[in-house]
Design a protein around this motif. Structure first.
Motif, PDB file in Angstrom:
ATOM      1  N   GLU A  22       0.838  -1.194   0.000  1.00 17.11           N
ATOM      2  CA  GLU A  22       0.000   0.000   0.000  1.00 17.11           C
ATOM      3  C   GLU A  22       0.879   1.252   0.000  1.00 17.11           C
ATOM      4  OE1 GLU A  22      -2.695  -0.131   3.289  1.00 17.11           O
ATOM      5  OE2 GLU A  22      -4.110  -1.451   2.231  1.00 17.11           O
ATOM      6  N   TRP A  41      -6.254   5.383   1.445  1.00 19.61           N
ATOM      7  CA  TRP A  41      -6.884   4.091   1.212  1.00 19.61           C
ATOM      8  C   TRP A  41      -8.243   3.969   1.882  1.00 19.61           C
ATOM      9  CZ3 TRP A  41      -5.334   1.844  -2.854  1.00 19.61           C
ATOM     10  CH2 TRP A  41      -4.012   2.001  -3.290  1.00 19.61           C
ATOM     11  N   SER A  42      -8.552   4.859   2.820  1.00 16.03           N
ATOM     12  CA  SER A  42      -9.886   4.833   3.423  1.00 16.03           C
ATOM     13  C   SER A  42     -10.946   5.346   2.452  1.00 16.03           C
ATOM     14  CB  SER A  42      -9.909   5.660   4.711  1.00 16.03           C
ATOM     15  OG  SER A  42      -9.637   7.024   4.442  1.00 16.03           O
ATOM     16  N   THR A  43     -10.531   6.214   1.511  1.00 14.86           N
ATOM     17  CA  THR A  43     -11.462   6.749   0.509  1.00 14.86           C
ATOM     18  C   THR A  43     -11.198   6.191  -0.885  1.00 14.86           C
ATOM     19  OG1 THR A  43     -10.020   8.664   0.085  1.00 14.86           O
ATOM     20  CG2 THR A  43     -11.699   8.896   1.811  1.00 14.86           C
ATOM     21  N   GLY A  44     -10.102   5.451  -1.055  1.00 19.08           N
ATOM     22  CA  GLY A  44      -9.766   4.911  -2.371  1.00 19.08           C
ATOM     23  C   GLY A  44      -9.402   5.989  -3.369  1.00 19.08           C
ATOM     24  N   THR A  45      -8.643   6.990  -2.911  1.00 14.86           N
ATOM     25  CA  THR A  45      -8.271   8.104  -3.781  1.00 14.86           C
ATOM     26  C   THR A  45      -6.787   8.412  -3.651  1.00 14.86           C
ATOM     27  OG1 THR A  45      -8.797   9.749  -2.080  1.00 14.86           O
ATOM     28  CG2 THR A  45     -10.562   9.159  -3.631  1.00 14.86           C
ATOM     29  N   ASP A  94      -9.803   8.648  -8.288  1.00 15.44           N
ATOM     30  CA  ASP A  94     -10.070   7.366  -7.658  1.00 15.44           C
ATOM     31  C   ASP A  94      -9.032   6.335  -8.100  1.00 15.44           C
ATOM     32  OD1 ASP A  94     -12.358   8.415  -6.470  1.00 15.44           O
ATOM     33  OD2 ASP A  94     -13.649   7.824  -8.149  1.00 15.44           O
ATOM     34  N   PRO A 121      -8.198   1.933  -7.601  1.00 17.11           N
ATOM     35  CA  PRO A 121      -8.703   0.666  -7.071  1.00 17.11           C
ATOM     36  C   PRO A 121      -7.756   0.090  -6.022  1.00 17.11           C
ATOM     37  CG  PRO A 121      -7.663   0.299  -9.182  1.00 17.11           C
ATOM     38  CD  PRO A 121      -7.652   1.788  -8.966  1.00 17.11           C
ATOM     39  N   LYS A 122      -8.264  -0.823  -5.211  1.00 16.73           N
ATOM     40  CA  LYS A 122      -7.427  -1.509  -4.248  1.00 16.73           C
ATOM     41  C   LYS A 122      -6.336  -2.268  -4.982  1.00 16.73           C
ATOM     42  CE  LYS A 122      -7.862  -4.494  -0.174  1.00 16.73           C
ATOM     43  NZ  LYS A 122      -7.475  -3.432   0.778  1.00 16.73           N
TER      44      LYS A 122
END
Length: 234
Positions: free
Chosen positions: A83, A106-110, A123, A125-126
């Motif tokens: 990450e 990573w909490s908002t994926g941005t 944005d 993706p994981k």
């Protein structure tokens, strides 16, 4: 300038010797660089992996004649998933410069991109990576004996797909000795005239020992490992 892009492309070195945080081994590697820009000259690149609290930092510093590049990423390992947290890139070439900063949430994926002082959010993706952590993941996948490699990378303000192909093994002679290295090719598509190759030594946990790029005009640029120092984590 094409030169600075070539210098960045040549520095595709990897930094992960295991598949979890406990397997990371801090190190510093030095490479000799050879460039052909109508005349030949050499440079130097240093890649270092170190521990910083609960994060890891992978940095690269390169100098060649009239250019310099400083690049680093901060990342965590979460359930074996890399990450990225923050990525920075700083380049200077004959009076001009380029600076880019990416901050991942990573909490908002941005990811917040700040390039040339113009920030915007996009944005991701994981599993998305930055321009250094995808190299960490590639080395991880080599250790897992995979044959093909595909990564989603936040690069240049958009999400890009990077593909690589494992071609086989070749003997490579370096100042550190000779290695039977795994050869990897960047897959740029069937119509591309640019070719990028890297050789990774299994004896060194797949650290890159050589890299070569061939441009459309046939000019070649290369890196060859010169020194390798393993260091202790704090």
């Amino acid at each position: 300038m094409r030169f600075s892009a070539l210098l960045t492309a040549l520095l595709m070195l990897f930094a992960l010797p295991g598949q979890a945080a406990e397997g990371l081994k801090p190190y510093q590697a030095t490479y000799k660089a050879q460039f052909d820009l109508g005349f030949s000259f050499s440079g130097k690149a240093v890649r270092e992996l170190r521990k910083n609290g609960d994060q890891w930092v992978l940095s690269m510093n390169a100098k060649a004649l009239f250019a310099s590049i400083n690049e680093f990423t901060q990342f965590k390992i979460n359930n074996d998933l890399i990450e990225p947290q923050r990525y920075e890139y700083h380049r200077k070439v004959i009076g001009s410069s380029k600076d880019a900063v990416l901050q991942f949430n990573w909490s908002t994926g941005t990811v917040l991109n700040d390039i040339k002082g113009k920030p915007w959010t996009m944005d991701v993706p994981k599993g998305a990576l930055d321009s250094l952590t995808y190299q960490v993941q590639l080395r991880q996948d080599l250790l897992a004996n995979k044959e093909q490699f595909v990564y989603e990378v936040a690069d240049g303000g958009r999400l890009k797909t990077y593909r690589f192909i494992r071609l086989g093994t070749e003997p490579i002679a370096t100042p550190l000795g000779s290695f039977n290295a795994v050869k990897i090719q960047r897959d740029r598509g069937p119509d591309s005239k640019r070719q990028s190759y890297i050789w990774c030594a299994p004896e060194l946990d797949y650290i890159v020992v050589k890299l070569q790029q061939v441009e459309k005009n046939g000019k070649e640029y290369s890196l060859l490992i010169d020194e390798l120092k393993m260091t202790e984590a704090p």
